[in-house]
Design a protein around this motif. Sequence first.
Motif, PDB file in Angstrom:
ATOM      1  N   CYS A 816       0.821  -1.214   0.000  1.00 54.19           N
ATOM      2  CA  CYS A 816       0.000   0.000   0.000  1.00 54.19           C
ATOM      3  C   CYS A 816       0.854   1.263   0.000  1.00 54.19           C
ATOM      4  O   CYS A 816       0.408   2.325   0.441  1.00 54.19           O
ATOM      5  N   ALA A 817       2.105   1.155  -0.466  1.00 53.54           N
ATOM      6  CA  ALA A 817       3.006   2.312  -0.473  1.00 53.54           C
ATOM      7  C   ALA A 817       2.705   3.224  -1.650  1.00 53.54           C
ATOM      8  O   ALA A 817       2.472   2.766  -2.767  1.00 53.54           O
ATOM      9  N   TRP A 818       2.686   4.519  -1.378  1.00 48.60           N
ATOM     10  CA  TRP A 818       2.511   5.517  -2.430  1.00 48.60           C
ATOM     11  C   TRP A 818       3.143   6.820  -1.933  1.00 48.60           C
ATOM     12  O   TRP A 818       3.428   6.956  -0.741  1.00 48.60           O
ATOM     13  N   PRO A 819       3.367   7.792  -2.821  1.00 49.58           N
ATOM     14  CA  PRO A 819       4.029   9.039  -2.399  1.00 49.58           C
ATOM     15  C   PRO A 819       3.140   9.884  -1.490  1.00 49.58           C
ATOM     16  O   PRO A 819       2.437  10.783  -1.935  1.00 49.58           O
ATOM     17  N   ASP A 820       3.157   9.564  -0.218  1.00 50.13           N
ATOM     18  CA  ASP A 820       2.374  10.280   0.778  1.00 50.13           C
ATOM     19  C   ASP A 820       3.322  11.089   1.657  1.00 50.13           C
ATOM     20  O   ASP A 820       4.179  10.515   2.328  1.00 50.13           O
ATOM     21  N   PRO A 821       3.187  12.430   1.682  1.00 44.69           N
ATOM     22  CA  PRO A 821       4.116  13.242   2.481  1.00 44.69           C
ATOM     23  C   PRO A 821       4.095  12.893   3.965  1.00 44.69           C
ATOM     24  O   PRO A 821       5.100  13.072   4.648  1.00 44.69           O
ATOM     25  N   ASN A 823       4.036   9.947   5.207  1.00 39.39           N
ATOM     26  CA  ASN A 823       4.956   8.832   5.413  1.00 39.39           C
ATOM     27  C   ASN A 823       6.407   9.291   5.503  1.00 39.39           C
ATOM     28  O   ASN A 823       7.247   8.612   6.103  1.00 39.39           O
ATOM     29  N   LEU A 824       6.683  10.436   4.895  1.00 40.89           N
ATOM     30  CA  LEU A 824       8.056  10.943   4.885  1.00 40.89           C
ATOM     31  C   LEU A 824       8.361  11.795   6.110  1.00 40.89           C
ATOM     32  O   LEU A 824       9.529  12.032   6.424  1.00 40.89           O
ATOM     33  N   ALA A 825       7.309  12.283   6.776  1.00 42.75           N
ATOM     34  CA  ALA A 825       7.510  13.126   7.962  1.00 42.75           C
ATOM     35  C   ALA A 825       7.899  12.256   9.159  1.00 42.75           C
ATOM     36  O   ALA A 825       7.302  11.205   9.404  1.00 42.75           O
ATOM     37  N   LYS A 826       8.911  12.695   9.906  1.00 43.19           N
ATOM     38  CA  LYS A 826       9.424  11.889  11.017  1.00 43.19           C
ATOM     39  C   LYS A 826       8.815  12.266  12.355  1.00 43.19           C
ATOM     40  O   LYS A 826       8.895  11.491  13.304  1.00 43.19           O
ATOM     41  N   HIS A 827       8.237  13.466  12.471  1.00 42.61           N
ATOM     42  CA  HIS A 827       7.711  13.927  13.751  1.00 42.61           C
ATOM     43  C   HIS A 827       6.230  14.264  13.626  1.00 42.61           C
ATOM     44  O   HIS A 827       5.761  14.725  12.585  1.00 42.61           O
ATOM     45  N   GLU A 828       5.499  14.057  14.733  1.00 41.00           N
ATOM     46  CA  GLU A 828       4.065  14.275  14.735  1.00 41.00           C
ATOM     47  C   GLU A 828       3.701  15.737  14.470  1.00 41.00           C
ATOM     48  O   GLU A 828       2.711  16.026  13.814  1.00 41.00           O
ATOM     49  N   ASN A 829       4.516  16.670  15.007  1.00 40.27           N
ATOM     50  CA  ASN A 829       4.197  18.082  14.778  1.00 40.27           C
ATOM     51  C   ASN A 829       4.330  18.443  13.301  1.00 40.27           C
ATOM     52  O   ASN A 829       3.574  19.269  12.783  1.00 40.27           O
ATOM     53  N   VAL A 830       5.287  17.801  12.623  1.00 35.48           N
ATOM     54  CA  VAL A 830       5.427  18.030  11.174  1.00 35.48           C
ATOM     55  C   VAL A 830       4.220  17.459  10.436  1.00 35.48           C
ATOM     56  O   VAL A 830       3.685  18.072   9.504  1.00 35.48           O
ATOM     57  N   LYS A 831       3.754  16.293  10.867  1.00 39.69           N
ATOM     58  CA  LYS A 831       2.584  15.681  10.234  1.00 39.69           C
ATOM     59  C   LYS A 831       1.351  16.570  10.413  1.00 39.69           C
ATOM     60  O   LYS A 831       0.539  16.720   9.494  1.00 39.69           O
ATOM     61  N   SER A 832       1.223  17.161  11.606  1.00 37.18           N
ATOM     62  CA  SER A 832       0.091  18.049  11.857  1.00 37.18           C
ATOM     63  C   SER A 832       0.128  19.262  10.933  1.00 37.18           C
ATOM     64  O   SER A 832      -0.903  19.690  10.388  1.00 37.18           O
ATOM     65  N   LEU A 833       1.333  19.813  10.744  1.00 31.89           N
ATOM     66  CA  LEU A 833       1.479  20.953   9.838  1.00 31.89           C
ATOM     67  C   LEU A 833       1.124  20.568   8.401  1.00 31.89           C
ATOM     68  O   LEU A 833       0.468  21.335   7.681  1.00 31.89           O
ATOM     69  N   LEU A 834       1.539  19.384   7.997  1.00 36.13           N
ATOM     70  CA  LEU A 834       1.238  18.932   6.637  1.00 36.13           C
ATOM     71  C   LEU A 834      -0.267  18.766   6.437  1.00 36.13           C
ATOM     72  O   LEU A 834      -0.801  19.096   5.377  1.00 36.13           O
ATOM     73  N   ARG A 835      -0.938  18.227   7.444  1.00 38.82           N
ATOM     74  CA  ARG A 835      -2.394  18.080   7.340  1.00 38.82           C
ATOM     75  C   ARG A 835      -3.073  19.437   7.157  1.00 38.82           C
ATOM     76  O   ARG A 835      -4.021  19.581   6.374  1.00 38.82           O
ATOM     77  N   MET A 837      -1.701  22.049   5.850  1.00 36.16           N
ATOM     78  CA  MET A 837      -1.317  22.591   4.542  1.00 36.16           C
ATOM     79  C   MET A 837      -2.152  21.994   3.418  1.00 36.16           C
ATOM     80  O   MET A 837      -2.240  22.564   2.323  1.00 36.16           O
ATOM     81  N   MET A 838      -2.750  20.817   3.663  1.00 39.16           N
ATOM     82  CA  MET A 838      -3.551  20.138   2.641  1.00 39.16           C
ATOM     83  C   MET A 838      -4.947  19.872   3.202  1.00 39.16           C
ATOM     84  O   MET A 838      -5.302  18.737   3.522  1.00 39.16           O
ATOM     85  N   PRO A 839      -5.753  20.916   3.361  1.00 45.67           N
ATOM     86  CA  PRO A 839      -7.071  20.751   3.984  1.00 45.67           C
ATOM     87  C   PRO A 839      -7.966  19.785   3.214  1.00 45.67           C
ATOM     88  O   PRO A 839      -7.918  19.720   1.984  1.00 45.67           O
ATOM     89  N   LEU A 840      -8.720  18.991   3.979  1.00 48.97           N
ATOM     90  CA  LEU A 840      -9.700  18.023   3.476  1.00 48.97           C
ATOM     91  C   LEU A 840      -9.072  16.765   2.875  1.00 48.97           C
ATOM     92  O   LEU A 840      -9.787  15.830   2.510  1.00 48.97           O
ATOM     93  N   VAL A 841      -7.750  16.725   2.741  1.00 48.33           N
ATOM     94  CA  VAL A 841      -7.107  15.540   2.176  1.00 48.33           C
ATOM     95  C   VAL A 841      -7.121  14.396   3.183  1.00 48.33           C
ATOM     96  O   VAL A 841      -7.395  13.236   2.846  1.00 48.33           O
ATOM     97  N   TYR A 842      -6.835  14.714   4.439  1.00 52.78           N
ATOM     98  CA  TYR A 842      -6.752  13.687   5.476  1.00 52.78           C
ATOM     99  C   TYR A 842      -7.951  13.805   6.421  1.00 52.78           C
ATOM    100  O   TYR A 842      -8.383  14.907   6.777  1.00 52.78           O
TER     101      TYR A 842
END
Length: 844
Positions: A816-821, A823-835, A837-842
């Motif tokens: 189930c691997a695909w280019p998901d940013p 998956n590349l983020a190492k820290h939870e705070n970075v993942k929160s920022l990415l979410r 930055m991409m509203p409604l995607v997640y």
Amino acid sequence: MASVDKIERELEYAKTQYDKCEEKLKEKEEKLKEKEEKLEKFMEGEKEDELREKEDELREKEDELLELKKNLRQEKYKNENEKHWWIEDMQELEKQKEKLEKQKEKLEKQNEKQNEKLEEEVKELKVDKNELKVEKNEWKMQMQKLQNTLMEATKTAKSSTETGRDFISSISESLKRSMVEAFEQKYKDDLGVLQLFEKHIDDCAHEWETAQDLIYYAPYSVLFQGSGTGKSRLLHQLAQDRFVIYLCFHANSSSGVPLATPTVRNFFLYQEENEMVYIAAFFCSCIEFLDGKSIEDWKNQQRDPEFEKKIINKANSLVTSWKEGSIELNLMDETSCANKIAEVWKKVEPHLSKIVNKKAKLVFAFDESRTLLGTLGQSKAFIHTRRALCCLPSGVFAIFADTISNLADFAPLASLDPSARLYLNKNKLFPPFYFMGRPLWGAALRSAAKLNELMKLARQKLLGGGITVYDWLNKPTLASGLAILSSRISLDVTAESRIASELVAGFMGICVHVSEDRHKLLAFYPSEPILAEAAALLMKDQNVLRKLLHFLLDALHTGYIEPGYRGELVARLLLMIAWDHATRDRDISPHLGNLGYSKEFVSCPIRVKEFLISLFGQENYDEHIQSFPQKLADGLLAFTHFIPVTYTPNQTQLRTLFIRFAAVICKRNQAGVDLIIPVLLDWDGSSPISVDSMSYFLIQVKNWSKVYDAHWPSSATSKLSREFVYKGKTTEENQNPYLSLYLQLGAPEPALDSFYIESFPAFNTKLQKKTRLEAEKAGKAKAQYCLSGLGLDKILYRCLDKLSDDDISILKQLLCAWPDPLNLAKHENVKSLLRSMMPLVYEK
């Protein structure tokens, strides 16, 4: 351990820098001596001429003034009027004296400043001299260090079976001889590559002649392809019916074939000023030497090691003569150089036209030309070479040949080149030529090379050249990892990624397409049994396999690999692991041993039964699989790699695939089946392989998260039947029994099932709705043995026993691997920022 070739290049550069420091030091010492002598003269009281002249004038005025005063005291004045004139003369002399004294004082101050300046210059020169001595000593120490490293690396290369240098310089003397013999073999060109290449050059030369003032930047093209594809030999073959000036820029010490031209290489790389002018003079020199010579004379002359020095000496003489002609070299532009070359070409061209009936009568061939792009800091060499190429007249063309990691380096936009201000309207470049396969292995085998030696070479090339597996494990690279995997399971590398060009440049990839802007290329790994075998030998190391799994997951996450059908990708990897496990440490015949085979090789046919036991384990085989015809169980499999095809293979094609140890990735939208493995039935091991004996192993891959797909069980039986797969193929008359394998890798729980269908009718659409039991009752005899494997687990696939739980986890992640940013983020705070930055995607 760094490669010997790399160390020698660094040592060569260090020597060059050392020599430059020595030359600069000599210049500084001469200047220092001159300044010290000048300072010494000042210290001894010597004056400048101007100051001495002023002092002489001052003394003369003083003498005149004294004389006048003396006359005033001694003589009687006749009248007051005469006395007045005498007094005015005295006052004027006083003023002149005062003026002279001021000028003297000013000159003394100037001399004092000059003296201070000289002292400061002497001081600075002494500092510069000391700094140069330090730099010289540093380069000397660096040279000594590199020499020691070189000795150690050379010693290791001679004693170790795993180390080596670029291409053939690391391998045994016997294989070196074979490679040299392969290069010198009679040229074999069944596909007409040479004819196509000659047409490409002449078409480009014609375009340059007719449209050069409108669109084209310079008369050159790029001969671009992966390693071992015969680029150098093609350039030499080009010289059979036209004049070719062959220039090879690989390291002076390299033992590769053909030999390097080190004097020319250094001439192009180490010019410090007016580089374009010197290169234009080199072109002039070469053209002058052609006058009166035949093609054969020219080829013989180029074989003389001293000949390139003669050309360089002539080029330097031309530059000297241009200087003596009151030409400021730094003011010479492309037009000036073009005029100089045109003068020479006008004299020589009539002679060449009598011999060569081609548009491109003369070709400058730059082999191993990546050196011009920037090794060891010489990044401007290609820019100046390209500027000089702009000066070439009609009838002259140039070719840059290499594997080049970035094709765009040889084809930059003119607007990005600061030297091209006058040529911004001429930014079109001639297309590259890359239409050639890899004759390396066949040519080497025809020259009696041993397979085990070729295998060592292939392994080194896949790892990046000149390193051991141990070295690679300490510092693995993504490109080498994907090269190993691509050689076996055929990865779809993204054309826009830098990895694509790296695979072609240094890891045995083949370029099959280049975009018009030269920034995108399609890298492909064709069916090469030797390369696949070398990759298999590397993958047998569990540590290597573990690294490869991580690289593959990273490549899917970052978009370097097209995700596509990930279930099929994992299935191919699973089947390769099972194959390697089944062929481990098998006994070989004396005949194969004499050819260079060893027990570790995986390119050895095995029985279907042995492969299924390797894949599922003995216990699973005994419980679920063993009840199928002995003819099928004793059938032979031979596959070390998968290749994509655009057709549904018939028995003749299956025979060819079997001989090459290749399995099939089915064409896009192939009905019913995803992978096909050729099977050979009833072979005694000595007679020729008959087309009629070919059968197959049909494999369908699913990646559902539930136990069965919506069409089960027909998806594992009737939809994996010969009738479904070859529907509409009137040429398919294969009546041999065959196997089918349904892999549902996404199933949550592992399970294995098997059943033997002795008969099927001709396929019809109603059959799709029938269950397994209905299908078994319908029609007669085209025997299919069906297997179904559910899930991805060690319990089911015993070939995975040596993999850790983390490795199995990566295999499942690959599904189930695909280019998901995220998956590349190492820290939870970075993942929160990415979410955010991409509203409604997640989902929140």
